[in-house]
Design a protein around this motif. Structure first.
Motif, PDB file in Angstrom:
ATOM      1  N   ASN A   1      -7.711 -22.937  -1.122  1.00 27.42           N
ATOM      2  CA  ASN A   1      -7.708 -21.498  -1.190  1.00 27.42           C
ATOM      3  C   ASN A   1      -6.449 -20.818  -1.232  1.00 27.42           C
ATOM      4  N   GLN A   2      -6.185 -20.665  -2.695  1.00 31.11           N
ATOM      5  CA  GLN A   2      -4.874 -20.066  -3.278  1.00 31.11           C
ATOM      6  C   GLN A   2      -4.563 -18.831  -2.438  1.00 31.11           C
ATOM      7  N   THR A   3      -5.582 -17.967  -2.490  1.00 26.18           N
ATOM      8  CA  THR A   3      -5.495 -16.776  -2.014  1.00 26.18           C
ATOM      9  C   THR A   3      -4.878 -16.656  -0.687  1.00 26.18           C
ATOM     10  N   LEU A   4      -5.537 -17.399   0.062  1.00 27.74           N
ATOM     11  CA  LEU A   4      -5.404 -17.460   1.590  1.00 27.74           C
ATOM     12  C   LEU A   4      -4.014 -18.008   1.907  1.00 27.74           C
ATOM     13  N   SER A   5      -3.521 -19.066   0.990  1.00 26.92           N
ATOM     14  CA  SER A   5      -2.275 -19.658   0.939  1.00 26.92           C
ATOM     15  C   SER A   5      -1.144 -18.529   0.769  1.00 26.92           C
ATOM     16  N   LEU A   6      -1.535 -17.590  -0.180  1.00 22.05           N
ATOM     17  CA  LEU A   6      -0.470 -16.654  -0.588  1.00 22.05           C
ATOM     18  C   LEU A   6      -0.483 -15.812   0.684  1.00 22.05           C
ATOM     19  N   LYS A   7      -1.384 -15.309   1.049  1.00 23.15           N
ATOM     20  CA  LYS A   7      -1.506 -14.416   2.154  1.00 23.15           C
ATOM     21  C   LYS A   7      -0.726 -14.926   3.370  1.00 23.15           C
ATOM     22  N   ILE A   8      -1.035 -15.977   3.632  1.00 22.38           N
ATOM     23  CA  ILE A   8      -0.158 -16.911   4.787  1.00 22.38           C
ATOM     24  C   ILE A   8       1.305 -16.535   4.493  1.00 22.38           C
TER      25      ILE A   8
ATOM     26  N   PRO B   1      -2.816 -29.947  21.076  1.00 26.10           N
ATOM     27  CA  PRO B   1      -3.964 -29.934  21.019  1.00 26.10           C
ATOM     28  C   PRO B   1      -4.466 -28.604  20.296  1.00 26.10           C
ATOM     29  N   LEU B   2      -3.803 -27.332  21.118  1.00 25.30           N
ATOM     30  CA  LEU B   2      -3.772 -26.029  20.625  1.00 25.30           C
ATOM     31  C   LEU B   2      -3.333 -25.853  19.190  1.00 25.30           C
ATOM     32  N   GLU B   3      -2.233 -26.484  18.830  1.00 29.98           N
ATOM     33  CA  GLU B   3      -1.639 -26.452  17.578  1.00 29.98           C
ATOM     34  C   GLU B   3      -2.715 -26.996  16.375  1.00 29.98           C
ATOM     35  N   PHE B   4      -3.107 -28.116  16.908  1.00 26.04           N
ATOM     36  CA  PHE B   4      -4.120 -28.783  16.071  1.00 26.04           C
ATOM     37  C   PHE B   4      -5.166 -28.004  15.724  1.00 26.04           C
ATOM     38  N   LYS B   5      -5.857 -27.467  16.811  1.00 26.00           N
ATOM     39  CA  LYS B   5      -7.125 -26.637  16.571  1.00 26.00           C
ATOM     40  C   LYS B   5      -6.831 -25.446  15.481  1.00 26.00           C
ATOM     41  N   ALA B   6      -5.600 -24.959  15.478  1.00 24.96           N
ATOM     42  CA  ALA B   6      -5.390 -23.961  14.528  1.00 24.96           C
ATOM     43  C   ALA B   6      -5.165 -24.489  13.032  1.00 24.96           C
ATOM     44  N   LEU B   7      -4.568 -25.691  13.127  1.00 25.43           N
ATOM     45  CA  LEU B   7      -4.398 -26.357  11.715  1.00 25.43           C
ATOM     46  C   LEU B   7      -5.840 -26.688  11.095  1.00 25.43           C
ATOM     47  N   LYS B   8      -6.537 -27.410  12.209  1.00 21.70           N
ATOM     48  CA  LYS B   8      -8.014 -27.460  11.591  1.00 21.70           C
ATOM     49  C   LYS B   8      -8.541 -26.352  10.902  1.00 21.70           C
ATOM     50  N   THR B   9      -8.487 -25.235  11.545  1.00 20.06           N
ATOM     51  CA  THR B   9      -9.207 -23.760  11.083  1.00 20.06           C
ATOM     52  C   THR B   9      -8.670 -23.705   9.941  1.00 20.06           C
ATOM     53  N   LEU B  10      -7.164 -23.717   9.670  1.00 16.83           N
ATOM     54  CA  LEU B  10      -6.702 -23.474   8.321  1.00 16.83           C
ATOM     55  C   LEU B  10      -7.355 -24.598   7.129  1.00 16.83           C
ATOM     56  N   HIS B  11      -7.556 -25.978   7.748  1.00 14.93           N
ATOM     57  CA  HIS B  11      -8.071 -26.920   6.912  1.00 14.93           C
ATOM     58  C   HIS B  11      -9.562 -26.271   6.407  1.00 14.93           C
ATOM     59  N   GLN B  12     -10.547 -26.117   7.268  1.00 12.89           N
ATOM     60  CA  GLN B  12     -11.618 -25.500   7.069  1.00 12.89           C
ATOM     61  C   GLN B  12     -11.597 -24.316   5.956  1.00 12.89           C
ATOM     62  N   GLN B  13     -10.633 -23.513   6.149  1.00 15.82           N
ATOM     63  CA  GLN B  13     -10.372 -22.330   5.275  1.00 15.82           C
ATOM     64  C   GLN B  13      -9.724 -22.699   4.064  1.00 15.82           C
ATOM     65  N   GLY B  14      -9.328 -23.861   3.866  1.00 13.93           N
ATOM     66  CA  GLY B  14      -8.827 -24.416   2.535  1.00 13.93           C
ATOM     67  C   GLY B  14      -7.353 -24.043   2.500  1.00 13.93           C
ATOM     68  N   ALA B  15      -6.627 -23.517   3.452  1.00 14.72           N
ATOM     69  CA  ALA B  15      -5.176 -23.041   3.517  1.00 14.72           C
ATOM     70  C   ALA B  15      -4.232 -24.471   3.612  1.00 14.72           C
ATOM     71  N   LEU B  16      -4.856 -25.242   3.983  1.00 12.87           N
ATOM     72  CA  LEU B  16      -4.009 -26.850   3.994  1.00 12.87           C
ATOM     73  C   LEU B  16      -5.033 -27.738   4.167  1.00 12.87           C
TER      74      LEU B  16
END
Ligand code: CTP
Length: 319
Positions: free
Chosen positions: A36-43, A296-311
């Protein structure tokens, strides 16, 4: 509860642990994931409000001189003097100045990498970041070899190189440093007072043996700035892990970011045991009550970003 899973290796809470890994289920690498290019740029833009990786990746020579006094970021009452060696190793310009890479890999140290076969995929990225001088040669099939930036918490010298008690350990560290072959060696030297001597030993070795690395020493404000960004986004971390720091920095100079070896749970998605590190026998309990991290909290955040296509997170085998 997630904290307890990580912090208590003697806990009989096997059921809890299985739940953790099920809860964090990530689809296999082959399933559909779209960047998700748009989201990556926003982040990237949001993070730039807190820090600038180009600047914060290292203190520069022009800003310090030998003898200057620095207060440690996490031990404000303790100070260190900028040594001549440290001064000599400070970069003149940012090692990331003007850099943009199409794809970057950030390789965490979880045992989930073992038998992943991810080595070739990792090595195919334009920029590869690794953590804490983790060994690569013996594990290349699973973790790859390419290293453009590697971090080194001062505690690694104690944990992995026996505080250089004898020639054998000095030689081992020297070999590892030589193998870096021009990559960036990122040393958080100003964080906590305990690491002072270890940083000095490494600086001395690099200079004495003319080791071909580009040293970088993160800015004094980096950790608080990274924490600030995540807190603002409701990720209540105590102190960011090296892995999260690297992701936060990478958003600045990487178009697409791929994470490997991020899995702070003792069971994998199929309920098989996972080593804490792919290369040593450190236990999950190592992090203990005193752990400054909330993995685990960090992982949860990264997982959400994965699902959104940012990483993209890979926590199983590579194709
Ligand atoms: N990591 C992970 N799961 C593990 C081990 C590590 O997700 N089982 C990630 C974390 O983001 C960690 C990074 O990989 O920061 C590097 O691992 P390691 O060298 O173990 O880092 P730490 O010992 O946690 O050191 P630090 O305090 O620098 O984070």
């Amino acid at each position: 509860r997630a904290e307890a899973v990580i912090n208590d290796s003697s806990s009989p809470a096997v059921v809890d642990r299985s739940n953790e890994s099920i809860k964090h289920n990530i689809k296999p690498a082959s399933s559909k994931w779209r960047h998700n290019q748009t989201l990556s740029l926003k982040i990237r833009k949001q993070i730039l409000k807190f820090l600038d990786a180009e600047k914060d990746i290292s203190v520069l020579k022009g800003t310090l001189k030998p003898g200057d006094i620095i207060h440690y970021v996490f031990d404000r009452d303790s100070t260190m003097n900028v040594s001549q060696n440290l001064y000599e190793l400070l970069p003149r310009t940012s090692p990331l100045k003007g850099k943009q890479f199409p794809t970057c890999a950030i390789v965490g140290n979880s045992g989930v990498l073992l038998s992943s076969g991810c080595g070739p995929e990792i090595d195919a990225h334009s920029f590869v970041i690794r953590c804490n001088l983790a060994p690569v040669q013996e594990y290349s099939q699973d973790v790859g070899m390419k290293t453009d930036l590697v971090t080194m918490n001062p505690s690694v010298i104690q944990r992995a190189f026996e505080d250089l008690v004898n020639e054998t350990w000095r030689e081992k560290l020297l070999q590892r440093l030589h193998s870096l072959n021009g990559s960036i060696l990122w040393i958080p030297a100003f964080m906590a007072k305990g690491g002072k001597e270890r940083v000095e030993w490494v600086n001395e070795l690099i200079l004495k043996h003319h080791i071909n690395v580009r040293t970088a020493y993160p800015s004094l404000r980096l950790l608080h700035a990274v924490r600030g960004y995540w807190l603002t986004n409701k990720v209540h971390i105590k102190r960011p892990t090296t892995g999260l720091l690297m992701y936060t920095l990478a958003t600045r100079f990487c178009n697409q970011i791929y994470l490997y070896g991020f899995w702070p749970f003792p069971l994998d998605q199929n309920q098989n045991p996972v080593k804490y590190h792919y290369y040593d026998s450190l236990k999950y309990g190592y992090t203990s009550q005193a752990s400054p991290h909330t993995m685990p909290l960090e992982f949860k955040a990264l997982k959400t970003l994965h699902q959104q296509g940012a990483l993209k997170l890979t926590v199983g085998e590579c194709d």
